[in-house]
Design a protein around this motif. Structure first.
Motif, PDB file in Angstrom:
ATOM      1  N   VAL A  40      -4.441 -15.259  -5.707  1.00  0.00           N
ATOM      2  CA  VAL A  40      -4.462 -13.935  -6.347  1.00  0.00           C
ATOM      3  C   VAL A  40      -5.797 -13.239  -6.066  1.00  0.00           C
ATOM      4  CG1 VAL A  40      -4.515 -12.764  -8.596  1.00  0.00           C
ATOM      5  CG2 VAL A  40      -2.738 -14.451  -8.102  1.00  0.00           C
ATOM      6  N   ALA A  41      -6.890 -13.989  -6.170  1.00  0.00           N
ATOM      7  CA  ALA A  41      -8.209 -13.416  -5.886  1.00  0.00           C
ATOM      8  C   ALA A  41      -8.284 -12.942  -4.436  1.00  0.00           C
ATOM      9  CB  ALA A  41      -9.296 -14.438  -6.174  1.00  0.00           C
ATOM     10  N   HIS A  42      -7.734 -13.733  -3.526  1.00  0.00           N
ATOM     11  CA  HIS A  42      -7.723 -13.371  -2.109  1.00  0.00           C
ATOM     12  C   HIS A  42      -6.919 -12.084  -1.893  1.00  0.00           C
ATOM     13  CE1 HIS A  42      -8.027 -14.354   2.221  1.00  0.00           C
ATOM     14  NE2 HIS A  42      -6.871 -13.723   2.283  1.00  0.00           N
ATOM     15  N   ILE A  43      -5.771 -11.998  -2.535  1.00  0.00           N
ATOM     16  CA  ILE A  43      -4.917 -10.807  -2.405  1.00  0.00           C
ATOM     17  C   ILE A  43      -5.652  -9.580  -2.937  1.00  0.00           C
ATOM     18  CG2 ILE A  43      -2.811  -9.692  -3.266  1.00  0.00           C
ATOM     19  CD1 ILE A  43      -1.570 -12.612  -3.207  1.00  0.00           C
ATOM     20  N   ARG A  44      -6.253  -9.689  -4.098  1.00  0.00           N
ATOM     21  CA  ARG A  44      -6.949  -8.554  -4.711  1.00  0.00           C
ATOM     22  C   ARG A  44      -8.147  -8.104  -3.871  1.00  0.00           C
ATOM     23  NH1 ARG A  44      -5.823  -7.396 -10.191  1.00  0.00           N
ATOM     24  NH2 ARG A  44      -4.026  -8.587 -10.876  1.00  0.00           N
ATOM     25  N   THR A  48      -6.017  -4.449   1.347  1.00  0.00           N
ATOM     26  CA  THR A  48      -6.027  -3.311   2.270  1.00  0.00           C
ATOM     27  C   THR A  48      -5.849  -3.736   3.724  1.00  0.00           C
ATOM     28  OG1 THR A  48      -8.434  -3.378   2.463  1.00  0.00           O
ATOM     29  CG2 THR A  48      -7.503  -1.937   0.755  1.00  0.00           C
ATOM     30  N   SER A  49      -5.977  -5.020   3.976  1.00  0.00           N
ATOM     31  CA  SER A  49      -5.833  -5.508   5.350  1.00  0.00           C
ATOM     32  C   SER A  49      -4.480  -6.192   5.532  1.00  0.00           C
ATOM     33  CB  SER A  49      -6.977  -6.466   5.693  1.00  0.00           C
ATOM     34  OG  SER A  49      -6.959  -7.569   4.831  1.00  0.00           O
ATOM     35  N   ASP A  50      -4.250  -6.648   6.726  1.00  0.00           N
ATOM     36  CA  ASP A  50      -2.988  -7.310   7.062  1.00  0.00           C
ATOM     37  C   ASP A  50      -3.043  -8.753   6.557  1.00  0.00           C
ATOM     38  OD1 ASP A  50      -0.496  -7.817   8.135  1.00  0.00           O
ATOM     39  OD2 ASP A  50      -1.267  -8.213  10.150  1.00  0.00           O
ATOM     40  N   ILE A  51      -2.522  -8.988   5.347  1.00  0.00           N
ATOM     41  CA  ILE A  51      -2.543 -10.340   4.797  1.00  0.00           C
ATOM     42  C   ILE A  51      -1.143 -10.932   4.795  1.00  0.00           C
ATOM     43  CG2 ILE A  51      -4.653 -10.186   3.435  1.00  0.00           C
ATOM     44  CD1 ILE A  51      -3.030  -9.496   1.009  1.00  0.00           C
ATOM     45  N   THR A  52      -1.115 -12.220   5.040  1.00  0.00           N
ATOM     46  CA  THR A  52       0.142 -12.956   5.073  1.00  0.00           C
ATOM     47  C   THR A  52      -0.029 -14.244   4.278  1.00  0.00           C
ATOM     48  OG1 THR A  52      -0.504 -14.198   7.040  1.00  0.00           O
ATOM     49  CG2 THR A  52       0.681 -12.102   7.414  1.00  0.00           C
ATOM     50  N   VAL A 102       0.596  11.053   1.181  1.00  0.00           N
ATOM     51  CA  VAL A 102       1.352   9.814   1.027  1.00  0.00           C
ATOM     52  C   VAL A 102       1.061   8.839   2.167  1.00  0.00           C
ATOM     53  CG1 VAL A 102       3.672   8.810   0.975  1.00  0.00           C
ATOM     54  CG2 VAL A 102       3.161  10.838  -0.404  1.00  0.00           C
ATOM     55  N   TYR A 103       1.079   9.319   3.401  1.00  0.00           N
ATOM     56  CA  TYR A 103       0.849   8.388   4.515  1.00  0.00           C
ATOM     57  C   TYR A 103      -0.581   7.839   4.487  1.00  0.00           C
ATOM     58  CZ  TYR A 103      -1.815  11.719   7.391  1.00  0.00           C
ATOM     59  OH  TYR A 103      -2.773  12.570   7.881  1.00  0.00           O
ATOM     60  N   GLU A 104      -1.531   8.625   3.960  1.00  0.00           N
ATOM     61  CA  GLU A 104      -2.906   8.149   3.833  1.00  0.00           C
ATOM     62  C   GLU A 104      -2.996   7.068   2.748  1.00  0.00           C
ATOM     63  OE1 GLU A 104      -5.481  12.100   5.023  1.00  0.00           O
ATOM     64  OE2 GLU A 104      -4.607  11.986   3.000  1.00  0.00           O
ATOM     65  N   ALA A 105      -2.288   7.278   1.655  1.00  0.00           N
ATOM     66  CA  ALA A 105      -2.267   6.273   0.583  1.00  0.00           C
ATOM     67  C   ALA A 105      -1.663   4.979   1.109  1.00  0.00           C
ATOM     68  CB  ALA A 105      -1.476   6.785  -0.618  1.00  0.00           C
ATOM     69  N   ALA A 106      -0.577   5.101   1.868  1.00  0.00           N
ATOM     70  CA  ALA A 106       0.077   3.917   2.441  1.00  0.00           C
ATOM     71  C   ALA A 106      -0.909   3.127   3.291  1.00  0.00           C
ATOM     72  CB  ALA A 106       1.287   4.332   3.270  1.00  0.00           C
ATOM     73  N   SER A 107      -1.583   3.805   4.160  1.00  0.00           N
ATOM     74  CA  SER A 107      -2.543   3.154   5.047  1.00  0.00           C
ATOM     75  C   SER A 107      -3.714   2.558   4.268  1.00  0.00           C
ATOM     76  CB  SER A 107      -3.057   4.173   6.063  1.00  0.00           C
ATOM     77  OG  SER A 107      -4.034   3.605   6.884  1.00  0.00           O
ATOM     78  N   THR A 108      -4.193   3.271   3.281  1.00  0.00           N
ATOM     79  CA  THR A 108      -5.332   2.822   2.486  1.00  0.00           C
ATOM     80  C   THR A 108      -5.046   1.518   1.755  1.00  0.00           C
ATOM     81  OG1 THR A 108      -6.094   5.098   2.212  1.00  0.00           O
ATOM     82  CG2 THR A 108      -6.917   3.484   0.631  1.00  0.00           C
ATOM     83  N   VAL A 109      -3.812   1.351   1.269  1.00  0.00           N
ATOM     84  CA  VAL A 109      -3.491   0.139   0.501  1.00  0.00           C
ATOM     85  C   VAL A 109      -2.900  -0.975   1.364  1.00  0.00           C
ATOM     86  CG1 VAL A 109      -3.243   1.386  -1.678  1.00  0.00           C
ATOM     87  CG2 VAL A 109      -1.211   0.954  -0.268  1.00  0.00           C
ATOM     88  N   GLY A 110      -2.882  -0.788   2.679  1.00  0.00           N
ATOM     89  CA  GLY A 110      -2.509  -1.888   3.560  1.00  0.00           C
ATOM     90  C   GLY A 110      -1.135  -1.836   4.197  1.00  0.00           C
ATOM     91  N   PHE A 111      -0.400  -0.744   4.006  1.00  0.00           N
ATOM     92  CA  PHE A 111       0.897  -0.619   4.665  1.00  0.00           C
ATOM     93  C   PHE A 111       0.699   0.052   6.015  1.00  0.00           C
ATOM     94  CE2 PHE A 111       2.375  -1.073   0.298  1.00  0.00           C
ATOM     95  CZ  PHE A 111       3.515  -1.842   0.443  1.00  0.00           C
ATOM     96  N   LYS A 112       1.193  -0.562   7.075  1.00  0.00           N
ATOM     97  CA  LYS A 112       1.072   0.007   8.411  1.00  0.00           C
ATOM     98  C   LYS A 112       2.101   1.117   8.648  1.00  0.00           C
ATOM     99  CE  LYS A 112      -0.582  -4.224  10.528  1.00  0.00           C
ATOM    100  NZ  LYS A 112      -0.254  -5.310  11.441  1.00  0.00           N
ATOM    101  N   ASP A 113       3.248   1.001   7.995  1.00  0.00           N
ATOM    102  CA  ASP A 113       4.363   1.916   8.210  1.00  0.00           C
ATOM    103  C   ASP A 113       4.634   2.707   6.934  1.00  0.00           C
ATOM    104  OD1 ASP A 113       6.854   3.105   8.607  1.00  0.00           O
ATOM    105  OD2 ASP A 113       7.829   1.287   9.320  1.00  0.00           O
TER     106      ASP A 113
END
Length: 137
Positions: A40-44, A48-52, A102-113
């Motif tokens: 959870v700490a890692h996710i938080r 914003t990056s590409d996490i898996t 909206v597309y800027e918010a998507a990108s800011t929080v880690g969504f590529k699409d």
């Protein structure tokens, strides 16, 4: 809420209430397992990056399958679901508090699409990000 006389005052009150609710929910749903806490700490920290699952497990370090099982058992949701919910919450904050598109918010929080972001956002909020943004005070 009733005491707010302007849109800015209402916005301030609502953001404060949201923050308080988030703190209460977080306190009640804090993971107890140390591996889940670390995940959870890692996710938080890295939402914003590409996490898996694999990148989270490598950062702890733990076997991805084991992490997936214990995370689901303790939280009731898959790691990807947790990540998406967390990202949507962060996007909601951005959409409420800024003039970000909206597309800027998507990108800011880690969504590529941004299309996928809109689908996930609607799944968790019941409305599109555009509708959410336009409904704000």
């Amino acid at each position: 809420i009733a005491a707010a006389q302007t849109a800015d005052e209402l916005k301030t009150v609502l953001l404060h209430m949201i923050g308080q609710a988030e703190k209460l929910i977080a306190a009640q749903s804090r993971p107890k397992n140390p591996l889940v806490k670390k995940a959870v700490a890692h996710i938080r920290l890295h939402y914003t990056s590409d996490i898996t699952l694999e990148s989270i497990a490598a950062g702890i370090p733990v076997n991805p399958s084991h992490l997936s099982r214990i995370f689901k058992k303790e939280t009731g949701e898959a790691i990807t679901e947790y990540i998406n919910k967390f990202r949507v919450e962060k996007a909601k904050e951005l959409l409420l508090t800024s003039e970000i598109l909206v597309y800027e918010a998507a990108s800011t929080v880690g969504f590529k699409d941004s299309t996928y972001f809109s689908q996930v956002f609607k799944k968790y909020t019941g409305m599109s990000p555009k509708d959410f943004k336009s409904a704000r005070p």
